[in-house]
Design a protein around this motif. Structure first.
Motif, short mmCIF file in Angstrom:
data_model
loop_
_atom_site.label_atom_id
_atom_site.label_comp_id
_atom_site.label_asym_id
_atom_site.label_seq_id
_atom_site.Cartn_x
_atom_site.Cartn_y
_atom_site.Cartn_z
N SER A 1 29.19 32.10 39.16
CA SER A 1 30.44 31.33 39.17
C SER A 1 30.38 30.20 40.21
CB SER A 1 31.63 32.25 39.48
OG SER A 1 31.77 33.24 38.49
N LEU A 2 29.77 30.48 41.36
CA LEU A 2 29.71 29.46 42.41
C LEU A 2 28.84 28.28 42.00
CD1 LEU A 2 29.43 31.78 45.55
CD2 LEU A 2 31.43 30.53 44.72
N GLU B 1 33.19 22.63 38.27
CA GLU B 1 33.97 22.67 37.04
C GLU B 1 35.35 23.27 37.30
OE1 GLU B 1 31.87 24.28 33.66
OE2 GLU B 1 29.95 23.72 34.55
N PHE B 2 35.41 24.26 38.19
CA PHE B 2 36.71 24.81 38.57
C PHE B 2 37.56 23.73 39.25
CE2 PHE B 2 34.27 28.67 38.07
CZ PHE B 2 35.18 29.60 37.60
N GLU C 1 37.37 20.49 38.99
CA GLU C 1 37.78 19.45 38.04
C GLU C 1 39.03 19.86 37.27
OE1 GLU C 1 34.37 18.88 35.63
OE2 GLU C 1 33.22 17.85 37.21
N ARG C 2 39.23 21.16 37.12
CA ARG C 2 40.39 21.67 36.39
C ARG C 2 41.54 22.04 37.33
NH1 ARG C 2 35.92 22.34 33.62
NH2 ARG C 2 35.93 22.49 31.34
N GLY C 3 41.37 21.71 38.61
CA GLY C 3 42.45 21.91 39.56
C GLY C 3 42.50 23.27 40.20
N PHE C 4 41.43 24.05 40.06
CA PHE C 4 41.39 25.38 40.67
C PHE C 4 40.64 25.36 41.99
CE2 PHE C 4 42.08 26.33 36.19
CZ PHE C 4 43.07 27.31 36.25
N GLU C 5 41.13 26.15 42.94
CA GLU C 5 40.45 26.31 44.22
C GLU C 5 39.71 27.64 44.22
OE1 GLU C 5 41.42 26.93 48.99
OE2 GLU C 5 43.04 27.00 47.51
N LEU C 6 38.44 27.61 44.61
CA LEU C 6 37.66 28.83 44.73
C LEU C 6 37.56 29.21 46.20
CD1 LEU C 6 34.56 28.55 42.34
CD2 LEU C 6 36.54 30.03 42.10
N GLU D 1 33.25 22.44 46.89
CA GLU D 1 34.70 22.58 46.84
C GLU D 1 35.16 24.00 47.17
OE1 GLU D 1 36.81 20.14 46.20
OE2 GLU D 1 35.28 18.62 45.84
N THR D 2 34.23 24.86 47.54
CA THR D 2 34.55 26.27 47.73
C THR D 2 34.65 26.63 49.21
OG1 THR D 2 33.33 26.75 45.71
CG2 THR D 2 33.84 28.62 47.13
N ARG D 3 35.67 27.41 49.56
CA ARG D 3 35.82 27.90 50.93
C ARG D 3 35.17 29.27 51.07
NH1 ARG D 3 41.31 28.70 53.24
NH2 ARG D 3 42.21 28.73 51.14
N LEU D 4 34.60 29.52 52.23
CA LEU D 4 33.98 30.80 52.53
C LEU D 4 34.70 31.45 53.70
CD1 LEU D 4 31.73 32.95 52.32
CD2 LEU D 4 30.33 31.47 53.79
#
Length: 234
Positions: free
Chosen positions: A29-30, A35-36, A38-43, A82-85
């Protein structure tokens, strides 16, 4: 407001996907994090440690690969993305509030949640700092380090393996390979009532013969407890 949240958390939480654990499924997924976004989702990834790949673990134990080959640096993987850890372990869930509870007493809200926590093995009763469960994988790395130190000190040791299934025999083969590579002396004994019972009879016998030729011994009996230097069988 928790220090893991952002000022506009209540609105963003609806489009926040929290991934607890950084195992196989979440790594895939990461790779698609953009792609997440671009669709306005935060991971957000909640993972206290890096990912250690179980498929290479016995190869590391056998001395075929260095430990560094088995580890994926999660922070480096996510750098610039775009992903926070969050380097925390999950301690619980508040499903009514849609929040993941963290070990430092804070929490983080989610719109969707995925759990990829990996597996654990039941621990054998007793106390010893020389007992190494096969999970988490880092315990097999610790076993290799311990064997290496024993061999460096010239100690002749016995490695007892509780469980004679496929995993137990794979670990036995890896330990035997590491002993040979180290030109060291060690007795390797696999304990179990049913040896390789998940394999067809002829296949199991071929594996047993290979292990015997590698110096591995088999003893019947289920390990029920362990103390310093001794096992108690059923």
């Amino acid at each position: 407001m928790d220090r893991h949240e952002r000022p506009d958390d209540e609105e963003n939480a609806k489009k926040r996907i929290v991934l607890v654990g950084a195992g196989h499924a979440h790594l895939y997924s990461l790779r698609r994090a953009s792609e997440f976004a671009e669709r306005g989702f935060e991971l957000v990834v909640v993972a206290p440690e890096d990912f250690w790949y179980s498929g290479l673990a016995t190869g590391v134990l056998a001395g075929i690969y260095p430990p560094a080959f088995d580890r994926i640096d999660i922070a480096a993987l996510l750098k610039g993305g775009e992903t926070r850890l969050i380097r925390q372990a999950m301690t619980g869930l508040d499903l009514s509030a849609r929040r993941v509870l963290l070990e430092d007493g804070t929490s983080i809200a989610f719109g969707a949640l995925s759990l990829n926590l990996g597996s654990a093995v039941p621990l054998i009763p007793g106390t010893s700092d020389r007992v190494f469960p096969v999970k988490p994988v880092t315990r097999l790395i610790a076993l290799r380090d311990t064997l290496e130190e024993d061999f460096r000190q010239g100690r002749k040791i016995t490695v007892a393996i509780a469980g004679a299934g496929v995993t137990g025999c794979e670990v036995a083969a890896a330990v035997a390979a590491f002993v040979r590579q180290s030109a060291a002396a060690a007795e390797i004994v696999v304990y179990g009532d049913r040896i390789l019972s998940d394999l067809p009879k002829k296949g199991a016998e071929r594996v047993r013969n290979h292990l015997r030729h590698s110096g591995v011994k088999f003893r019947s009996g289920r390990v029920m407890a362990v103390d310093e230097g001794r096992l108690t069988l059923a």
